[in-house]
Write an enzyme that holds these catalytic residues in place. Structure first.
Site, PDB file in Angstrom:
ATOM      1  CE  LYS A 131      -3.284   7.533  -0.998  1.00  0.00           C
ATOM      2  NZ  LYS A 131      -3.327   6.830   0.310  1.00  0.00           N
ATOM      3  CG  ASP A 179      -2.512   0.899  -3.084  1.00  0.00           C
ATOM      4  OD1 ASP A 179      -1.343   1.278  -2.827  1.00  0.00           O
ATOM      5  OD2 ASP A 179      -3.504   1.312  -2.447  1.00  0.00           O
ATOM      6  CG  ASN A 180      -1.922   4.436  -4.039  1.00  0.00           C
ATOM      7  OD1 ASN A 180      -2.940   3.902  -3.591  1.00  0.00           O
ATOM      8  ND2 ASN A 180      -1.034   5.016  -3.250  1.00  0.00           N
ATOM      9  CG  HIS A 224      -2.173   3.794   3.820  1.00  0.00           C
ATOM     10  ND1 HIS A 224      -2.575   4.645   4.833  1.00  0.00           N
ATOM     11  CD2 HIS A 224      -2.980   4.065   2.755  1.00  0.00           C
ATOM     12  CE1 HIS A 224      -3.579   5.395   4.381  1.00  0.00           C
ATOM     13  NE2 HIS A 224      -3.839   5.071   3.132  1.00  0.00           N
ATOM     14  CE  LYS A 226      -6.284   0.263   1.841  1.00  0.00           C
ATOM     15  NZ  LYS A 226      -5.413   1.459   1.824  1.00  0.00           N
ATOM     16  NE  ARG A 285      -5.846  -1.093  -1.889  1.00  0.00           N
ATOM     17  CZ  ARG A 285      -4.937  -1.766  -1.182  1.00  0.00           C
ATOM     18  NH1 ARG A 285      -5.195  -2.991  -0.774  1.00  0.00           N
ATOM     19  NH2 ARG A 285      -3.775  -1.215  -0.878  1.00  0.00           N
ATOM     20  CG  HIS A 336     -10.032   0.733   0.876  1.00  0.00           C
ATOM     21  ND1 HIS A 336      -9.087   1.711   0.752  1.00  0.00           N
ATOM     22  CD2 HIS A 336     -11.142   1.339   1.395  1.00  0.00           C
ATOM     23  CE1 HIS A 336      -9.582   2.859   1.172  1.00  0.00           C
ATOM     24  NE2 HIS A 336     -10.827   2.670   1.571  1.00  0.00           N
ATOM     25  CB  SER A 359      -7.099   3.249   4.626  1.00  0.00           C
ATOM     26  OG  SER A 359      -7.159   3.184   3.226  1.00  0.00           O
ATOM     27  CB  CYS A 402      -6.653   2.746  -1.506  1.00  0.00           C
ATOM     28  SG  CYS A 402      -5.182   3.353  -0.661  1.00  0.00           S
ATOM     29  CG  ASP A 419      -2.119   0.890   1.083  1.00  0.00           C
ATOM     30  OD1 ASP A 419      -2.165   1.657   0.102  1.00  0.00           O
ATOM     31  OD2 ASP A 419      -3.014   0.830   1.939  1.00  0.00           O
ATOM     32  CG  ASP A 420      -0.456   4.744   0.172  1.00  0.00           C
ATOM     33  OD1 ASP A 420      -1.246   4.265  -0.666  1.00  0.00           O
ATOM     34  OD2 ASP A 420      -0.812   5.572   1.047  1.00  0.00           O
TER      35      ASP A 420
END
Ligand code: MG
Length: 467
Positions: free
Chosen positions: A312, A291-292, A239, A141, A88, A143, A166, A84, A44-45
């Protein structure tokens, strides 16, 4: 806005899965003998420049470095969106999030009070593979909606363990949000930890979250079974708020963010070791990505996109181009793949590996990556759409990328309409520094046509993030 006759379309979706189910007896028998296991390790991130093999100078990632040495480093691999929830949704359905109503101008992601989520009409990678006889598990996660009808168990996963959204949500009293993320304590974020639809801990002890996700993953891999498996391990880290276990605290030269990434690297090491130990490595495709891009408004607690611009939330390269590694000993030759690819391509690629047909009742936005992976040819993908929420801001085709609009990921109130649009040769100039629009008006005209064709293919559906 609502799509006409959503109920009928939802039924069509279910029928499509049902039909696949009826036809799956042969596929299930075949799956037992030949279909590969698949693991998606989704961070994540995490930024493009945050691991050793993608150039970070002070974060140690020996397991990911080895994975890339044995496998394939993909250097033009994109997330489906720069935040996110839409990212996803794109990965798990193989469809741009605009098609599933999983992006919005008003709310960029789903929140704990959201009533919407990924509707049953959408077919996930898990439900496809489950119909082909796979055991399916989601750890981490999600989301894509935390109401029961949207959770992983309702979308083809046999098992779920994780924080459903998150890790910075469910804020309780304490310092303001930014301070709480910069100097986090467990009690500031009352997020639930779930096992299937049950909440088993609240607030989740995030200090041990990476460790416990890894333990759950190892347990799943170790289960004796006579069918292949799909593991979607979507780590809550890196994240903000950042947490790591004692073994990794204050170890990295890069500070707490480095500690967190080094623990994620350990997590991958545990998984690859387990696969080697059990001999499953020869029949398991493992993909590492994120994811980003990095959440740069959190200063040193956010990651780094390396040489890429932005992070992001933005449609610059740093928002969506991800550090990505494919690994499958004996099947994938070690190489660096520079061709464009996307998380949207995983759905058709996994269908191909499991000998399944991609459903024909809806539009898909991905392409089978098998020719690239196995070195037998090119991918059909040569276009990437960069969307901010519901709108395409930029388009890449081959060497070129056009920005019709630009906006920072966070902080800048309004987008700038670029007139004339900005044009970059993204292979020559991956940092998007040198605008060459004046030299190539014909490229911009072609990109406009590509964008118009794409826009014409989008059907308005009920927005899930605004419910
Ligand atoms: Mg993210």
């Amino acid at each position: 806005m609502k799509i006409l006759n959503t109920g009928m379309i939802a039924m069509t979706g279910l029928l499509s899965v049902g039909t696949a189910s009826q036809q799956s007896a042969i596929a299930m028998e075949k799956a037992k003998t030949s279909n590969p296991n698949i693991i998606v390790f989704f961070c994540d991130d995490m930024g493009y420049g945050d691991i050793g093999t993608f150039g970070h100078p002070t974060i140690r990632t020996p397991n990911l470095d080895r994975m890339a040495e044995e496998g394939q480093r993909w250097t033009s691999f994109y997330a489906a969106a720069p935040v996110c929830t839409p990212s996803r949704a794109g990965l798990i359905t193989g469809r741009l999030p605009i098609r599933s109503g999983m992006c919005s101008e008003k709310k960029r992601v789903l929140f704990p009070d959201s009533k919407g989520g990924l509707i049953p009409y959408e077919i996930t990678i898990a439900s496809m593979l489950k119909n082909a006889g796979y055991s399916t598990t989601c750890i981490g996660k999600w989301h894509l909606g935390d109401q029961p009808q949207f959770l992983p168990n309702a979308h083809g996963f046999d098992y779920y363990f994780g924080i459903p959204y998150s890790n910075d949500m469910d804020r309780v009293d304490g310092p303001d949000y930014h301070d709480a993320c910069m100097h986090p304590k467990i009690d500031y974020f009352n997020v639930p930890l779930m096992r299937n639809p049950e909440v088993i801990e609240r607030p989740a002890d995030q200090n041990t979250i990476t460790k416990r996700y890894t333990e759950e993953a190892i347990k799943f891999i170790s289960q004796k079974r006579d069918n292949p498996f799909f593991l979607y391990l979507a780590h809550s880290m890196a994240h903000v708020p950042l947490f790591r276990s004692k073994d990794f605290a204050n170890k990295s030269l890069r500070g707490i963010y480095g500690d967190v990434v080094e623990e994620l690297d350990w997590s991958m090491g545990e998984i690859l070791d387990k696969l080697r130990e059990t001999g499953l490595d020869k029949n398991t495709l493992v993909i590492f990505t994120s994811d980003n891009g990095p959440w740069t408004i959190f200063n040193e607690n956010g990651g780094s996109a390396g040489l890429l611009k932005g992070g992001k939330g933005s449609t610059y390269e740093g928002g969506m181009r991800e550090p990505t590694i494919f690994w499958w000993p004996g099947k994938l030759k070690h190489t660096v793949i520079m061709d464009c690819a996307s998380t949207l391509d995983l759905f058709p690629t996994f269908c191909s590996l499991a000998d399944l047909k991609v459903p024909s009742d809806r539009i898909y936005d991905g392409y089978d990556l098998s020719p690239l992976m196995f070195g037998t040819g090119k991918s059909k993908r040569d276009v990437i759409f960069y969307s901010r929420d519901t709108e395409v801001f930029a388009v890449r085709k081959g060497d070129y990328k056009v920005h019709f609009k630009t906006q920072d990921g966070y902080g800048q109130d309004k987008p700038v309409i670029e007139n004339p649009p900005l044009l970059y040769n993204i292979n020559v100039d991956p940092s998007e520094k040198y605008n060459i629009a004046e030299k190539h008006p014909e490229v911009i005209a072609e990109m406009r046509k590509i964008l118009e064709r794409h826009q014409a293919s989008v059907v308005q559906v009920e927005n899930q993030l605004e419910k």
